[in-house]
Write a protein that holds these residues in place. Structure first.
Motif, PDB file in Angstrom:
ATOM      1  N   SER A   1      44.301  -5.346   9.517  1.00  0.00           N
ATOM      2  CA  SER A   1      44.031  -5.010  10.957  1.00  0.00           C
ATOM      3  C   SER A   1      45.147  -4.545  11.709  1.00  0.00           C
ATOM      4  CB  SER A   1      43.122  -6.005  11.727  1.00  0.00           C
ATOM      5  OG  SER A   1      43.984  -7.133  11.899  1.00  0.00           O
ATOM      6  N   GLY A   2      45.139  -4.504  12.920  1.00  0.00           N
ATOM      7  CA  GLY A   2      45.986  -4.123  13.951  1.00  0.00           C
ATOM      8  C   GLY A   2      46.993  -5.189  13.997  1.00  0.00           C
ATOM      9  N   ALA A   3      46.450  -6.482  13.826  1.00  0.00           N
ATOM     10  CA  ALA A   3      47.255  -7.962  13.654  1.00  0.00           C
ATOM     11  C   ALA A   3      48.173  -8.040  12.746  1.00  0.00           C
ATOM     12  CB  ALA A   3      46.366  -8.889  14.258  1.00  0.00           C
ATOM     13  N   GLY A   4      47.898  -7.292  11.675  1.00  0.00           N
ATOM     14  CA  GLY A   4      48.681  -7.547  10.219  1.00  0.00           C
ATOM     15  C   GLY A   4      47.970  -7.241   9.189  1.00  0.00           C
ATOM     16  N   GLN A   5      48.541  -7.770   7.913  1.00  0.00           N
ATOM     17  CA  GLN A   5      47.885  -7.621   6.655  1.00  0.00           C
ATOM     18  C   GLN A   5      47.773  -9.050   5.961  1.00  0.00           C
ATOM     19  OE1 GLN A   5      48.745  -4.201   4.218  1.00  0.00           O
ATOM     20  NE2 GLN A   5      48.918  -2.960   6.181  1.00  0.00           N
ATOM     21  N   ARG A   6      46.768  -9.579   5.740  1.00  0.00           N
ATOM     22  CA  ARG A   6      46.682 -10.928   5.172  1.00  0.00           C
ATOM     23  C   ARG A   6      45.826 -11.197   3.700  1.00  0.00           C
ATOM     24  NH1 ARG A   6      42.964 -15.431   6.111  1.00  0.00           N
ATOM     25  NH2 ARG A   6      44.218 -17.532   6.139  1.00  0.00           N
ATOM     26  N   VAL A   7      46.386 -11.807   2.766  1.00  0.00           N
ATOM     27  CA  VAL A   7      45.756 -12.030   1.568  1.00  0.00           C
ATOM     28  C   VAL A   7      45.291 -13.652   1.714  1.00  0.00           C
ATOM     29  CG1 VAL A   7      46.156 -12.395  -0.885  1.00  0.00           C
ATOM     30  CG2 VAL A   7      47.165 -10.353   0.288  1.00  0.00           C
ATOM     31  N   TRP A   8      44.115 -13.732   1.263  1.00  0.00           N
ATOM     32  CA  TRP A   8      43.446 -14.968   1.304  1.00  0.00           C
ATOM     33  C   TRP A   8      42.672 -15.523   0.112  1.00  0.00           C
ATOM     34  CZ3 TRP A   8      38.538 -13.385   0.874  1.00  0.00           C
ATOM     35  CH2 TRP A   8      38.187 -12.038   1.429  1.00  0.00           C
ATOM     36  N   ILE A   9      42.472 -16.671  -0.052  1.00  0.00           N
ATOM     37  CA  ILE A   9      41.850 -17.227  -1.342  1.00  0.00           C
ATOM     38  C   ILE A   9      40.237 -17.611  -0.880  1.00  0.00           C
ATOM     39  CG2 ILE A   9      41.498 -19.079  -2.861  1.00  0.00           C
ATOM     40  CD1 ILE A   9      44.602 -19.567  -2.785  1.00  0.00           C
ATOM     41  N   GLY A  10      39.267 -17.043  -1.704  1.00  0.00           N
ATOM     42  CA  GLY A  10      38.187 -17.474  -1.425  1.00  0.00           C
ATOM     43  C   GLY A  10      37.305 -16.715  -0.308  1.00  0.00           C
ATOM     44  N   SER A  11      37.643 -17.093   0.975  1.00  0.00           N
ATOM     45  CA  SER A  11      37.031 -16.399   2.054  1.00  0.00           C
ATOM     46  C   SER A  11      38.137 -16.126   3.081  1.00  0.00           C
ATOM     47  CB  SER A  11      35.788 -17.147   2.659  1.00  0.00           C
ATOM     48  OG  SER A  11      36.293 -18.345   3.402  1.00  0.00           O
ATOM     49  N   GLU A  12      37.645 -15.221   4.066  1.00  0.00           N
ATOM     50  CA  GLU A  12      38.782 -14.668   5.309  1.00  0.00           C
ATOM     51  C   GLU A  12      39.515 -16.067   5.870  1.00  0.00           C
ATOM     52  OE1 GLU A  12      38.436 -11.017   7.501  1.00  0.00           O
ATOM     53  OE2 GLU A  12      36.811 -10.586   6.405  1.00  0.00           O
ATOM     54  N   ASP A  13      38.578 -16.889   6.105  1.00  0.00           N
ATOM     55  CA  ASP A  13      38.817 -18.056   6.746  1.00  0.00           C
ATOM     56  C   ASP A  13      39.579 -19.371   5.975  1.00  0.00           C
ATOM     57  OD1 ASP A  13      36.790 -19.053   5.428  1.00  0.00           O
ATOM     58  OD2 ASP A  13      35.648 -19.833   7.237  1.00  0.00           O
ATOM     59  N   GLY A  14      39.988 -18.739   4.661  1.00  0.00           N
ATOM     60  CA  GLY A  14      40.500 -19.868   3.804  1.00  0.00           C
ATOM     61  C   GLY A  14      42.197 -19.748   3.734  1.00  0.00           C
TER      62      GLY A  14
END
Length: 380
Positions: free
Chosen positions: A360-373
């Motif tokens: 998104s415009g806020a950045g790029q994030r890699v996560w485990i399981g779910s977006e709130d993980g």
């Protein structure tokens, strides 16, 4: 049937039998495209050489055609400038900079892209043109644009594509900037790896369209991600099963560093076995935690050097068990890696299909399981 047609048919049969070629449309493309047109000569690694040396294999030599139709990656350029025709018969040293990717991976990725007739497709990295020819066969010349960074590589691919009977739109330039001619695409596929998803791609693929790209870093750990564009400049997706790696796009590769000098630092005992970052997914997690670091070593002896700050971390097997770690510099690299590995292990140490990515415009994030993980920001 000619020798090349026989070898091509045998390769297709093997890929069908092992489940790689499940889609009959792509099966027909594989049967139609002659790989030997795109790999006139190649380099073969010399077994047991250290550092790896390469010997040229030229068109018409014994074993040349059989090598073309093995399911393996064929190195076609070293150090960004040296081709098989530029050297004599003796082995030479160098770093691979262009290749013809193994057919099973190319065909698997085209199928994973999930495309349909009529889709407009943007390919990043023409390379030899073999993958481009497969795409042109499937979508038609008018629906495929391919961008190549290296003008010499691009020129050879253009000649080979014409010889094979294909005429997609070819562009020489930085594919990370997208199509300089603009336009909107339904699909984007990259045959190079990147440290993050270029923002230009997220504006040239329509909402609902897909991007298939390998994420990599300066430790050269890789993961293949399939993203769906959710709006201009935004996307979300998951990493796919398997083990996929590509040469990193030259603008994203690490800058040259001076000769490495390992220096003393603050010492403690590691909470994790350093060998875990030598595994495929463990190395991926370590790279997420220390994205500007280069990793070297094996087993309990690991070295991390941050390219940006010069920070270092070094582990060694302890004489009485355990793994002492020494750290120096503004970043505590092992602290970062250790916390990430522990979080991954707490989540069950999933392979990369257990990871996702949000852009998104806020950045790029890699996560485990779910977006709130548990997650890590990619370097942009």
């Amino acid at each position: 049937m000619s020798p090349s047609a026989e070898l091509r048919a045998a390769l297709v049969d093997r890929l069908v039998q092992d489940g790689t070629l499940a889609d009959p449309v792509w099966r027909r493309a594989a049967q139609a495209v002659p790989r030997e047109v795109f790999v006139g000569s190649y380099f073969e690694p010399v077994p047991g050489s250290a550092p790896t040396a390469y010997r040229p294999v030229r068109r018409g030599e014994p074993g040349w055609l059989e090598g073309v139709y093995e399911d393996r990656t064929l190195i076609t350029q070293l150090d960004g400038v040296v081709g098989p025709g530029d050297v004599g018969g003796e082995p030479v040293a160098g770093s691979p900079s262009s290749s013809s990717t193994l057919p099973s991976l190319v065909l698997r990725m085209w199928q994973q892209l999930g495309s349909a007739p009529g889709h407009r497709v943007l390919e990043i990295g023409t390379g030899t043109g073999y993958s481009t020819a497969l795409g042109a066969h499937r979508f038609g010349d008018a629906n495929l644009t391919s961008i190549e960074y290296d003008p010499v590589v691009a020129g050879a691919a253009a000649v080979a594509l014409k010889e094979a009977g294909y005429a997609p739109r070819l562009v020489i330039g930085d594919g990370l900037r997208g199509d300089p001619g603009g336009g909107v695409y339904d699909r984007l596929i990259a045959t190079c790896s990147v440290r993050y998803v270029p923002v230009s791609w997220l504006h040239q693929v329509r909402p609902g369209g897909r991007i298939l790209v390998t994420l990599c870093g300066w430790s050269y750990a890789s993961g293949l991600a399939l993203l769906t564009v959710t709006g201009p400049g935004s996307a979300t997706g998951r990493f796919l099963p398997g083990f996929t790696s590509f040469m990193i796009a030259r603008p994203h590769d690490r800058p040259p560093r001076p000769a490495l000098a390992l220096l003393p630092g603050e010492e403690r005992v590691s909470r994790i076995d350093p060998a875990v970052i030598g595994t495929w997914t463990g190395g991926w997690v370590a790279q997420l935690a220390a994205p500007s670091a280069e990793r070297m070593g094996a087993g309990g002896e690991q070295v991390l050097v941050d390219v940006a700050t010069g920070s270092q971390a070094r582990t060694t097997p302890g004489p009485d068990g355990g793994w002492p770690v020494s750290q120096r510099g503004p970043l505590r690299l092992w602290d970062q890696v250790e916390r990430a590995v522990e979080a991954w292990q707490k989540a069950g140490a999933p392979h990369q299909e257990g990871f996702g990515i949000t852009v998104s415009g806020a950045g790029q994030r890699v996560w485990i399981g779910s977006e709130d993980g548990q997650g890590w920001d990619l370097p942009i």
